[in-house]
Structure formats: structure tokens, C-alpha cells
Scaffold this motif. Structure first.
Motif, mmCIF file in Angstrom:
data_model
loop_
_atom_site.group_PDB
_atom_site.id
_atom_site.type_symbol
_atom_site.label_atom_id
_atom_site.label_comp_id
_atom_site.label_asym_id
_atom_site.label_seq_id
_atom_site.Cartn_x
_atom_site.Cartn_y
_atom_site.Cartn_z
ATOM 1 N N LEU A 504 0.828 -1.207 0.000
ATOM 2 C CA LEU A 504 0.000 0.000 0.000
ATOM 3 C C LEU A 504 0.861 1.256 0.000
ATOM 4 C CD1 LEU A 504 -2.764 1.422 0.258
ATOM 5 C CD2 LEU A 504 -2.534 1.229 2.744
ATOM 6 N N LEU A 505 1.923 1.268 0.818
ATOM 7 C CA LEU A 505 2.787 2.442 0.897
ATOM 8 C C LEU A 505 3.585 2.634 -0.391
ATOM 9 C CD1 LEU A 505 4.008 2.099 4.596
ATOM 10 C CD2 LEU A 505 2.318 3.677 3.680
ATOM 11 N N ASN A 506 3.991 1.535 -1.008
ATOM 12 C CA ASN A 506 4.678 1.639 -2.300
ATOM 13 C C ASN A 506 3.763 2.258 -3.346
ATOM 14 O OD1 ASN A 506 7.213 0.627 -1.644
ATOM 15 N ND2 ASN A 506 6.548 -1.495 -1.845
ATOM 16 N N LYS A 507 2.502 1.819 -3.320
ATOM 17 C CA LYS A 507 1.516 2.332 -4.267
ATOM 18 C C LYS A 507 1.280 3.823 -4.057
ATOM 19 C CE LYS A 507 -3.195 1.372 -5.892
ATOM 20 N NZ LYS A 507 -4.422 0.565 -5.646
ATOM 21 N N ALA A 508 1.352 4.265 -2.786
ATOM 22 C CA ALA A 508 1.140 5.678 -2.455
ATOM 23 C C ALA A 508 2.438 6.481 -2.526
ATOM 24 C CB ALA A 508 0.526 5.806 -1.063
ATOM 25 N N SER A 509 3.518 5.850 -3.029
ATOM 26 C CA SER A 509 4.841 6.500 -3.129
ATOM 27 C C SER A 509 5.328 6.970 -1.765
ATOM 28 C CB SER A 509 4.772 7.698 -4.098
ATOM 29 O OG SER A 509 4.373 7.276 -5.379
ATOM 30 N N GLN A 510 5.033 6.169 -0.734
ATOM 31 C CA GLN A 510 5.443 6.497 0.625
ATOM 32 C C GLN A 510 6.206 5.338 1.256
ATOM 33 O OE1 GLN A 510 5.140 9.349 2.047
ATOM 34 N NE2 GLN A 510 3.637 10.432 0.803
ATOM 35 N N SER A 511 6.940 4.605 0.441
ATOM 36 C CA SER A 511 7.639 3.420 0.947
ATOM 37 C C SER A 511 8.693 3.772 1.991
ATOM 38 C CB SER A 511 8.283 2.665 -0.214
ATOM 39 O OG SER A 511 9.142 3.533 -0.948
ATOM 40 N N SER A 512 9.198 5.005 1.958
ATOM 41 C CA SER A 512 10.243 5.403 2.913
ATOM 42 C C SER A 512 9.715 5.542 4.329
ATOM 43 C CB SER A 512 10.873 6.731 2.477
ATOM 44 O OG SER A 512 9.888 7.760 2.471
ATOM 45 N N LEU A 513 8.398 5.635 4.500
ATOM 46 C CA LEU A 513 7.834 5.833 5.837
ATOM 47 C C LEU A 513 8.183 4.683 6.781
ATOM 48 C CD1 LEU A 513 4.269 7.319 5.138
ATOM 49 C CD2 LEU A 513 6.276 8.491 6.027
ATOM 50 N N LEU A 514 8.098 3.433 6.294
ATOM 51 C CA LEU A 514 8.412 2.297 7.153
ATOM 52 C C LEU A 514 9.885 2.288 7.544
ATOM 53 C CD1 LEU A 514 6.331 -0.732 5.797
ATOM 54 C CD2 LEU A 514 5.893 0.720 7.768
ATOM 55 N N ASN A 515 10.768 2.657 6.627
ATOM 56 C CA ASN A 515 12.196 2.735 6.955
ATOM 57 C C ASN A 515 12.455 3.804 8.015
ATOM 58 O OD1 ASN A 515 12.862 0.730 5.086
ATOM 59 N ND2 ASN A 515 13.092 2.211 3.418
#
Length: 777
Positions: A504-515
Motif C-alpha cells: 500500500l505504501l509503495n503504491k502511495a509513493s510512501q515506501s520510505s515511511l516504514l524505513n
């Protein structure tokens, strides 16, 4: 005193859920349950009206927030008959006398005949699209009890004393021009207050139809018990206002504004805020002094990083909330029964819990119509309650409620303390982790059904002594939760927090949030400073007060801006000077005196219309038609016709006048935009009923106009047309006065002719309230 029967609400939710499940079994899971087709609506209204009749709850006012739906519902129940023969005779005699002032063709209007027939059956409608004489007829008949069911828009609740035995809401949501929203307390109370007739009913009954989901307790409380909106001034500067006050030198505009309701409250609030700001500044200084010993740079850094951690968490939660608006299925899958989650509970973070009910369709909804998740939690009896200040912080700005980030651990004395087992209702914003672990083979529905009281509030304590012996499902769930708590003790969850949200975060271009979350978690969770929770409490307090102080100073700065230096006021003066309405010394010209006559908000357009001689070459009928474009505020239909099809312009002269009027409006818009004044004069012109008004001024019968083939292409109700023509007559009076001011006798004579042509028939039928024959019938 108003109180809620929570158990009844739970029963309503359960009944609705059971009905939806039964419907899905018969018609498929994709069947929508929030909309009804025509036959379903007919069945619903027919059965509801019969139920009200059988329970002696008539008369009823059914509030419907759409004129079209009022008409549709009247058509659906045309087969019902609620009046006795005596009532029918009274209604027939009433209409015979009321309509006797109309000509024969007007009495044959479809709306007149339909409403007359339905009124005999005890059913009617009331909204602005109904002819004025028919609206008054409905009001008078309703007062006598001959109308048993009335479909009405909310204007029926304003200003007229029309009490009923019952009030029924077709929906608790309305469209406010921007989107659908729930009724505010003042709107609900104004309409619901019609239920109960003084001297006849001990109580009034209010019913809300739940065509979709049953409203949540939170939303019902906010609507019924919420505070009324504060009275706010709607004072707005207009050109007419400025011109009129410039004309009266001894009463300047600045004095009037300073004496207005808006300015009075601004100055009063200003004085209060100055006192409050001084007290707040003193409190902040005292707090700084008391925190000197421990508020070190290291603690400041740690707090700021914790603030960053929570900000990242809030961003993830917001993505979940936005995903919820797109589709409920994603969170339905994540929050399956038995899913292990970690939550925030007051000052405890990462508290393990088991989802008992997380689906959108069966769970409750909060005030924002977001899902409420029911979860099983074990907590310690020693947990502190929220302080008053922290409760205020959570209410005003949840993002300022910053807690330390530490490994979750069990109190060393937990074994000696009594544990509290709870079913908690939580929101998405309470979620700190959704794990990939699900505990199977436990009947979670059985737990909820056995403890339905959890719907009564946010938390429901379970008495183990009375339930564990008989509730096997609950016993299994608690044993699993105990085991999870022991495994989680003093362990880091940084590396796997929200791992199910990767896609979901990758789709929202927010994959860095988990890191970011992982790195901050690892960095912060090993901090072991003494009194960390207590220190954070005082830091939260300091930050909250500093934020309040900053907001107060901004507000004080804006309130101290005077009208004389107001950009809007100065810009409006410049527009008036460019149009030669006032001189450079702010003295009115003759043109400005003409503009001051018009108080409709169209003063610039109407003045230019006169000074550019736009109507000098028009006939009286053409003038009436052209003025309709300035007055009419209904739905636009004029864009549906191209230039070759002059159905609405009637004559070449009128067509040319239309183009010139558009040109004038465009120029006025441009001049105002040059001075940064918001304007849309051109967009407000509406030529949709120009041809209808032209025909009326030409002497056509209202019946012929409503049955014209052109009416098949536009959907404009009789009451709307009548209201527009009446306003044209009022505008003619203003233009006539303007003509006298400039000494244009020809203009005055033309406007007198316009008034004589349009002021006739059903449009200007005298009010029934001034008829002795009707009121004493």
C-alpha cells in the motif's frame, strides 16, 4: 432531559446487519444496501405510513432534503387514502374557494390538479417549487388536520407554526452546496421541534429512516445533544453600502462597521485575548523555570525525535484513512477477526490486542463515519486516567500528544495486581501495528453477542468470575492474549511494525515511511531516563501552551487590522472611481447615486445597463425577458442551445441585448479582478427562462407556458417561475426609481408598462391568509 437507549441502538444495528446479510445471501455480496429502487421506496413509504396510522402517530411531517424527491415520494404513495369522507368534502370545498380567484386554465395546471387530488387523500408536499397559492393551501389544511402526511423540505420548519404528532427524516444527511454532511444540532432541533402539538400530545415522536447504515451513537449524540453553532455576523461590504454611506457625510462607513455586530464581537474577543495572552505568557515563563533542572538539550532532542516518530505514524494512519474512503475491502482483510494488533491506550503504547470485529459493514462508525474496531485487551488496574490537560490536547490537536517510544514491557508487579479484561472500541488512529498473526478457531462473534454492552461506550470491562465458566470462546481468547503478552515482554517490534502495509505504501509513493519508522524506533526505544513519562507530561504541557500563545498572537494581529486600511475596502473604492461612480475625493457622481438605489448585489450591472442604454430599444416584453437573466437563480439550461437555435432569445433585438449584457458583465468582472476582488457577474447570468418570461409578458396563459414543448427539455417547477417573475416586478420598481433620478421619463414609462404586463394571473394571486372566506371556512 434527553437520554439514549443504548440497548435499542444495538438492537437496531443488529437488525440492520441481519437484514443486510439476508439480502446478500439472496442477491449477492455486491448488492448495495444504501440505496433503494423505486419499488423498494414505495414499499418502505407505504408500510411506514400505515404503521404510523395504526399507532396513531399521524399527522406526520416527512422532511426530505430535495424538492424532486418530495415530488417522487408523493407519486409513490398516490394509492393511499387517509382521509374520511367528511375530510374529503372539506378539502374539496376549500380548494373550490381558494382556486376561484384563478382563471379556468390555471385551475387545469398539472401541479394544481395533482396536489388537489392528493390533498383529498390526506397527503401533500410543501417546497419552493410549489405554486405559492398551493403552498398556502397546504399550510392551512395542515393546521386543520386534513393533511395527515406531508413531504416537505426544511423550509417548512422555518418561521411558521405547523406542529405535527410525528416528524420523520428521510435522511440525516443533506447537501450544503459543497457535499453531503450530517445535520448540525440547530437544523435537527428546528425540524424535530415540530413533533408534538401543544394541548394534544404528551410527547412528540421523531423517526429517522435508515436506508443505509444505522447512524453511530457518536454522530447521533453530536446532532441531538451537540452545542448550537455560535451566532456569526454575515456582514459583507457591498458597493451599494459604500455609496450610500459616502452620500451621508455625517455618518461615515467606518463608524457603521465599528458599530456592527461583527466588529463588536471582534473587539470583545480582542480584549479577552489580550488578557488571556498575558496570563499564558506568565504561565509559560513559570513552566520554563520549574523545568530547568531536567529539560536538558539531550531531553529536548529525544522529545523532538519522538515527535518525528509519531508524525510518521500519523502519516501511515492517514494513508489508511484515505484508503478507507476508496474501498473498505483492504482494511476488512487486514482487520479480520483474530488478527493480533498493537494499540495505544491512554499512556500505554504497543499494547497487544485481538480484533473481535473490524469489518466496516458490521462495526460501528465514529463521528467522521470511520470504522470502529472492537478488540479484546488486557490492561493493569493501575493504569492512570488521562489528565485534564492531556484530554484537551487530544481533543484539539491529537498530533501534540507525544509519548516516549520504548519497548513494551510488563510491570514487575503485574502478577500481584488484578488484571482487567476489556472489550475496547478503538479507531484507526489508535493502531500502532497490524501484525501478520491471526489466532484461528475461536468464535469471536459469540464473544461480542454475549457482551453486547460493549456498544454502549468506548470500553466494556468483563467480569471474569461471572463469564469465564460459561464463555468458552472468551476463555480461549484471553489465554491466547496472555501468552502474546508474555512473548512481547521487553522485545523490540521496530523491524516488523506495519509490515503488511508495504504494498500500500509503495503504491502511495510512501515506501520510505516504514524505513523512517524503523530507524527512529530502534534509536529511541532503548532510552532509560528516569521519570521519562512524567517529564514528557510537562514538555507536552509547555509545547501546548506555546502553540496556543502563538495562535493567539496571530489572531490579535489580524483583529487589529482596521477597515480604513482594509485591502478590500480600498480596492472597491478604486473600482468605483474607475467606473466614474465617485470622484477622487470620494464624492458621489449622478451615476453613483443611481447605483446606490440598487441593494440587490447587482448594482454595478444594473447601473451600466441603464447608462449604456441597453434597454432603450427593447419592447416591454423584451425588457422583462432580459431582466429574468439577472434574477433567475435556478439550474442552467441556456448552454444546451447553440446560436442557430434561438428558442430562448425569441427576437433578434433581444438576442443582441443578451450579447451586450454578457459583454458588460465580462468588463465589470475584469475591472474587479484587476483590483483583486473576487467576482463572477458573468457566470451568475442565467438565460434559461428568458423565453418563458417573454411569452408571459406577451400575454400567454401560464397553463400554455407550462405545457410548451420547450418545458420538456428543461425541468423548472411552477413555483420557481412564479418567484422569478415576482422578483422581476420588484426590480422594475428599483429601475423605475433610477430612471426618475436621472430624469429619464421614457425609461420610467417603459418600466410601468413592464409591470402592467407581468403583474397578473396566478403569478400575483392574492394571499389566502388575507381572505376572510378561506380562513373562516
Amino acid at each position: 432531559m434527553v437520554f439514549f437507549k443504548y440497548h435499542s441502538h444495538v438492537q437496531a444495528v443488529a437488525a440492520k446487519t441481519a437484514k443486510q446479510k439476508d439480502r446478500q445471501q439472496h442477491f449477492g455480496s455486491k448488492t448495495r444496501h444504501d440505496t433503494l429502487n423505486t419499488n423498494q421506496n414505495k414499499t418502505l413509504w407505504t408500510s411506514t405510513i400505515y404503521m404510523l396510522r395504526d399507532k396513531q402517530l399521524l399527522p406526520v411531517v416527512c422532511f426530505v432534503f430535495s424538492r424532486k424527491r418530495c415530488d417522487d415520494y408523493l407519486e409513490l404513495v398516490k394509492g393511499l387514502d387517509l382521509n374520511t369522507q367528511e375530510d374529503k368534502h372539506y378539502v374539496a370545498q376549500f380548494f373550490r374557494q381558494a382556486l376561484s380567484r384563478l382563471n379556468e386554465s390555471d385551475r387545469q395546471l398539472q401541479q394544481v390538479m395533482n396536489l388537489q387530488e392528493m390533498a383529498k387523500r390526506g397527503i401533500a408536499i410543501h417546497h419552493s417549487g410549489v405554486l405559492p397559492i398551493l403552498r398556502e393551501s397546504v399550510e392551512l389544511l395542515f393546521q386543520t388536520g386534513r393533511i395527515k402526511v406531508l413531504f416537505a423540505t426544511e423550509t417548512f420548519a422555518m418561521g411558521i407554526n405547523m406542529p405535527a404528532r410525528t416528524v420523520l427524516f428521510d435522511s440525516l444527511q443533506k447537501h450544503d452546496g459543497k457535499g453531503f454532511r450530517e445535520l448540525v444540532p440547530s437544523e435537527y432541533i428546528q425540524m424535530a421541534g415540530r413533533a408534538g402539538r401543544r394541548g394534544l400530545d404528551k410527547t412528540g415522536t421523531v423517526i429517522a429512516l435508515c436506508k443505509g447504515d444505522v447512524p453511530s451513537i457518536a454522530s447521533l449524540k453530536a446532532m441531538i445533544l451537540g452545542k448550537s453553532a455560535k451566532l456569526q455576523s454575515q456582514f459583507r461590504l457591498t458597493y451599494s453600502m459604500i455609496l450610500n454611506f459616502l452620500r451621508v457625510a455625517e455618518c461615515p462607513l467606518e463608524y457603521m462597521v465599528s458599530s456592527s455586530y461583527s466588529e463588536y464581537h471582534s473587539q470583545k474577543a480582542n480584549a479577552r485575548d489580550i488578557i488571556a495572552a498575558n496570563k499564558l505568557r506568565s504561565t509559560i515563563e513559570t513552566l520554563h523555570q520549574s523545568m530547568k533542572s531536567y529539560y536538558t538539550n539531550e531531553l529536548k532532542t529525544y522529545f523532538n525525535e519522538c515527535e518525528h516518530f509519531w508524525d510518521v505514524l500519523f502519516q501511515i494512519q492517514e494513508i489508511l484513512i484515505q484508503q478507507e474512503k476508496i474501498s473498505h475491502r483492504f482494511l476488512d482483510d487486514l482487520l479480520k477477526c483474530g488478527r493480533i494488533i498493537r494499540i495505544r491506550d491512554i499512556y500505554d503504547t504497543d499494547l497487544p490486542a485481538i480484533v473481535l470485529d473490524g469489518s466496516f459493514s458490521s462495526s460501528g462508525k465514529n463521528a467522521n463515519h470511520q470504522r470502529i474496531i472492537s478488540a479484546l485487551v488486557i490492561s493493569q488496574s493501575g493504569n492512570r486516567l488521562l489528565t485534564d490537560l492531556d484530554r484537551l490536547i487530544l481533543k484539539e490537536n491529537e498530533k501534540m500528544f507525544i509519548l516516549p517510544v520504548q519497548k513494551w514491557s510488563i510491570d514487575q508487579n503485574e502478577q500481584e495486581q488484578k488484571l482487567i479484561y476489556q472489550i475496547k472500541n478503538i479507531n484507526i488512529t489508535d493502531l500502532l501495528d497490524i501484525t501478520n498473526e491471526i489466532i484461528p478457531n475461536i468464535n469471536y462473534n459469540e464473544i461480542l453477542e454475549g457482551h453486547w454492552n460493549h456498544r454502549m461506550g468506548d470500553t466494556f470491562d468483563i467480569e471474569l468470575e461471572s463469564t469465564m465458566g460459561t464463555d468458552k470462546a472468551l476463555k480461549q481468547a484471553i489465554e491466547k492474549l496472555k501468552s502474546i503478552r508474555q512473548k512481547s515482554n521487553n522485545q523490540s517490534i521496530a523491524s516488523n511494525r506495519f509490515i503488511l502495509l508495504n504494498d500500500l505504501l509503495n503504491k502511495a509513493s510512501q515506501s520510505s515511511l516504514l524505513n523512517d519508522l524503523h530507524e527512529l524506533n530502534v534509536k529511541l526505544e532503548n532510552e532509560n531516563s528516569l521519570n521519562l513519562n512524567e517529564n514528557f507530561h510537562y514538555i507536552r504541557k509547555l509545547k501546548f501552551y506555546e502553540n496556543k500563545y502563538s495562535e493567539m498572537n496571530k489572531r490579535l494581529t489580524s483583529l487589529q487590522t482596521s477597515l480604513q486600511t482594509s485591502a478590500e475596502y480600498e480596492s472597491m473604492l478604486e473600482v468605483l472611481k474607475e467606473l466614474n461612480y465617485i470622484s477622487n475625493n470620494n464624492l458621489l457622481s449622478l451615476k453613483g447615486q443611481v447605483a446606490a438605489i440598487f441593494g440587490s448585489g447587482k448594482e454595478l450591472l444594473l447601473t451600466e445597463l441603464i447608462y449604456q442604454n441597453l434597454i432603450d430599444n427593447l419592447t416591454s416584453s423584451e425588457i422583462a425577458a432580459l431582466l429574468s437573466s439577472i434574477i433567475f437563480q435556478g439550474k442552467r439550461y441556456d448552454d444546451q442551445y447553440n446560436d442557430e437555435n434561438k428558442k430562448k432569445e425569441i427576437t433578434p433585438t433581444l438576442h443582441q441585448a443578451k450579447q451586450e449584457l454578457i459583454s458588460i458583465a465580462r468588463r465589470l468582472d475584469q475591472i474587479q479582478r484587476d483590483y483583486k476582488i473576487p467576482t463572477n457577474i458573468e457566470d451568475e447570468l442565467n438565460f434559461s427562462i428568458m423565453s418563458l418570461v417573454y411569452k408571459w409578458a406577451q400575454g400567454a396563459k401560464f397553463y400554455d407556458i407550462m405545457n410548451d414543448p420547450e418545458m420538456e427539455e428543461i425541468d423548472i417547477q411552477e413555483g420557481t417561475i412564479v418567484r422569478t417573475i415576482m422578483r422581476i416586478e420588484e426590480l422594475c420598481s428599483d429601475i423605475r426609481n433610477a430612471g426618475k433620478t436621472v430624469g429619464n421619463s421614457e425609461l420610467v414609462d417603459k418600466l410601468n408598462q413592464v409591470t402592467a404586463l407581468i403583474k397578473r394571473g396566478i403569478v400575483f394571486a392574492p394571499s389566502l391568509y388575507f381572505s376572510e372566506t378561506i380562513t373562516t371556512l
